[in-house]
Design an enzyme around this catalytic site. Structure first.
Site, PDB file in Angstrom:
ATOM      1  N   GLY A  26       0.810  -1.208   0.000  1.00 56.67           N
ATOM      2  CA  GLY A  26       0.000   0.000   0.000  1.00 56.67           C
ATOM      3  C   GLY A  26       0.845   1.260   0.000  1.00 56.67           C
ATOM      4  O   GLY A  26       0.586   2.201  -0.750  1.00 56.67           O
ATOM      5  N   ARG A  30       7.210   1.593   1.081  1.00 56.24           N
ATOM      6  CA  ARG A  30       7.506   0.187   1.347  1.00 56.24           C
ATOM      7  C   ARG A  30       7.948  -0.503   0.061  1.00 56.24           C
ATOM      8  O   ARG A  30       8.805  -1.386   0.084  1.00 56.24           O
ATOM      9  CB  ARG A  30       6.294  -0.521   1.952  1.00 56.24           C
ATOM     10  CG  ARG A  30       6.602  -1.925   2.480  1.00 56.24           C
ATOM     11  CD  ARG A  30       5.389  -2.561   3.120  1.00 56.24           C
ATOM     12  NE  ARG A  30       4.991  -1.827   4.312  1.00 56.24           N
ATOM     13  CZ  ARG A  30       3.775  -1.873   4.836  1.00 56.24           C
ATOM     14  NH1 ARG A  30       2.831  -2.594   4.267  1.00 56.24           N
ATOM     15  NH2 ARG A  30       3.492  -1.197   5.937  1.00 56.24           N
ATOM     16  N   ARG A  49       1.762  10.210  -9.632  1.00 58.27           N
ATOM     17  CA  ARG A  49       1.089  10.403  -8.342  1.00 58.27           C
ATOM     18  C   ARG A  49       1.919   9.899  -7.167  1.00 58.27           C
ATOM     19  O   ARG A  49       1.383   9.583  -6.100  1.00 58.27           O
ATOM     20  CB  ARG A  49      -0.297   9.737  -8.333  1.00 58.27           C
ATOM     21  CG  ARG A  49      -1.279  10.342  -9.330  1.00 58.27           C
ATOM     22  CD  ARG A  49      -2.574   9.553  -9.383  1.00 58.27           C
ATOM     23  NE  ARG A  49      -3.508  10.168 -10.318  1.00 58.27           N
ATOM     24  CZ  ARG A  49      -4.547  10.936  -9.953  1.00 58.27           C
ATOM     25  NH1 ARG A  49      -4.766  11.175  -8.670  1.00 58.27           N
ATOM     26  NH2 ARG A  49      -5.348  11.449 -10.862  1.00 58.27           N
ATOM     27  N   ARG A  93       0.306  -9.137  -2.842  1.00 56.86           N
ATOM     28  CA  ARG A  93       0.234  -7.957  -1.976  1.00 56.86           C
ATOM     29  C   ARG A  93       0.819  -8.286  -0.620  1.00 56.86           C
ATOM     30  O   ARG A  93       0.493  -9.320  -0.015  1.00 56.86           O
ATOM     31  CB  ARG A  93      -1.221  -7.505  -1.820  1.00 56.86           C
ATOM     32  CG  ARG A  93      -1.500  -6.678  -0.571  1.00 56.86           C
ATOM     33  CD  ARG A  93      -2.883  -6.070  -0.548  1.00 56.86           C
ATOM     34  NE  ARG A  93      -3.390  -5.921   0.812  1.00 56.86           N
ATOM     35  CZ  ARG A  93      -2.954  -5.058   1.706  1.00 56.86           C
ATOM     36  NH1 ARG A  93      -1.963  -4.243   1.403  1.00 56.86           N
ATOM     37  NH2 ARG A  93      -3.476  -4.996   2.912  1.00 56.86           N
ATOM     38  N   SER A  96      -0.322  -4.571   5.892  1.00 55.33           N
ATOM     39  CA  SER A  96      -0.590  -4.666   7.326  1.00 55.33           C
ATOM     40  C   SER A  96      -2.064  -4.974   7.548  1.00 55.33           C
ATOM     41  O   SER A  96      -2.907  -4.716   6.685  1.00 55.33           O
ATOM     42  CB  SER A  96      -0.213  -3.364   8.032  1.00 55.33           C
ATOM     43  OG  SER A  96      -0.895  -2.268   7.445  1.00 55.33           O
ATOM     44  N   ASP A 209      -1.506  -4.313  14.264  1.00 52.77           N
ATOM     45  CA  ASP A 209      -2.214  -3.907  15.478  1.00 52.77           C
ATOM     46  C   ASP A 209      -3.249  -4.967  15.799  1.00 52.77           C
ATOM     47  O   ASP A 209      -3.620  -5.777  14.945  1.00 52.77           O
ATOM     48  CB  ASP A 209      -2.876  -2.537  15.302  1.00 52.77           C
ATOM     49  CG  ASP A 209      -3.832  -2.506  14.125  1.00 52.77           C
ATOM     50  OD1 ASP A 209      -5.043  -2.544  14.346  1.00 52.77           O
ATOM     51  OD2 ASP A 209      -3.366  -2.439  12.964  1.00 52.77           O
ATOM     52  N   ARG A 222       6.102  -0.236  10.584  1.00 53.57           N
ATOM     53  CA  ARG A 222       5.376  -0.891   9.496  1.00 53.57           C
ATOM     54  C   ARG A 222       6.122  -0.738   8.178  1.00 53.57           C
ATOM     55  O   ARG A 222       6.118  -1.640   7.348  1.00 53.57           O
ATOM     56  CB  ARG A 222       3.962  -0.306   9.374  1.00 53.57           C
ATOM     57  CG  ARG A 222       3.045  -0.704  10.512  1.00 53.57           C
ATOM     58  CD  ARG A 222       1.592  -0.395  10.188  1.00 53.57           C
ATOM     59  NE  ARG A 222       1.342   1.029  10.030  1.00 53.57           N
ATOM     60  CZ  ARG A 222       1.019   1.848  11.034  1.00 53.57           C
ATOM     61  NH1 ARG A 222       0.939   1.375  12.268  1.00 53.57           N
ATOM     62  NH2 ARG A 222       0.788   3.132  10.814  1.00 53.57           N
TER      63      ARG A 222
END
Length: 237
Positions: A26, A30, A49, A93, A96, A209, A222
């Site tokens: 996402g 990362r 973007r 994918r 988290s 979490d 993360r």
């Protein structure tokens, strides 16, 4: 619909600049982290973007990494273009998730065999019922075998792809009662796009979490420390 020419409106790559397998996260940072840690000779193919994408090799095999943004609409756009306009065969994918089962711990891996959702994304297919989005079984099996081999704590099962991060009525108790492992925001659209295109997909999440206990990790943790799910993803090439 007429097949558009590449580059697409959201991906600035030319044909041939993206590998047949793409590992996505996402957070575009990362993706950059994965390129620096796992790829040999990475070359950036996208910055439209700010959604960074890189292609290189891992142990001699070509692979691309790229961000997909937050939520079903965002991953829906990027994975649709990758599958349908760049001839990508496999998308994995890594992301988290918030655990909703008590036996899961911070840092555990969740291999999403299926993805429940409250999204209306599937309505576009006009199916006479409810579609059940699932991962590619061979990828699920390989991912589980890698976790066993490396000694990583993991669970395989359903996740809940929520259309809302802040919600008035989460109804987590109802998803818990159905054995759903964790909440994330993208897997169902990825799996639907893969099914429609006849391609392969898998989501591997790290528990960042715990919705029941209130435990949580920082954004920096993360971004830079969730490497076990990446180890598993790159083992699937």
């Amino acid at each position: 619909m007429e097949r558009p020419k590449t580059p697409t409106p959201h991906i600035g790559a030319q044909q041939g600049e993206i590998a047949k397998t793409v590992i996505m996260a996402g957070d575009p940072l990362r993706a950059k982290f994965m390129a620096e840690k796992f790829l040999d000779n990475p070359v950036q193919f996208n910055n439209v973007r700010g959604m960074l994408g890189f292609t290189g090799t891992h142990q001699g095999r070509p692979v691309s990494v790229m961000g997909h943004g937050m939520g079903i609409p965002s991953i829906g756009i990027y994975t649709y273009e990758l599958f349908n306009f760049y001839d990508v065969d496999t998308i994995i994918r890594v992301g988290s998730a918030g655990a909703i089962q008590e036996d899961l711990r911070i840092g555990d891996l969740v291999i999403a065999m299926g993805a429940c959702t409250n999204s209306n994304y599937g309505a576009q297919y006009e199916l006479p019922g409810t579609f059940a989005p699932i991962a590619d079984f061979s990828l699920v099996r390989q991912a589980a075998e890698t976790c066993e081999r490396l000694g990583y704590r993991y669970r395989v099962g359903n996740v809940f792809s929520s259309d809302t991060f802040y919600t008035e009525n989460a109804h987590n108790d109802k998803w818990i009662s159905m054995g759903v492992l964790a909440v994330e925001m993208e897997a169902s659209a990825l799996y639907m796009n893969a099914a429609r295109a006849g391609k392969r997909a898998l989501t591997i999440c790290t528990v960042s979490d715990h919705i029941i206990t209130g435990e949580a990790t920082t954004a920096e943790e993360r971004q830079t420390t969730f490497t076990r799910m990446m180890d598993v993803a790159f083992s699937l090439l």
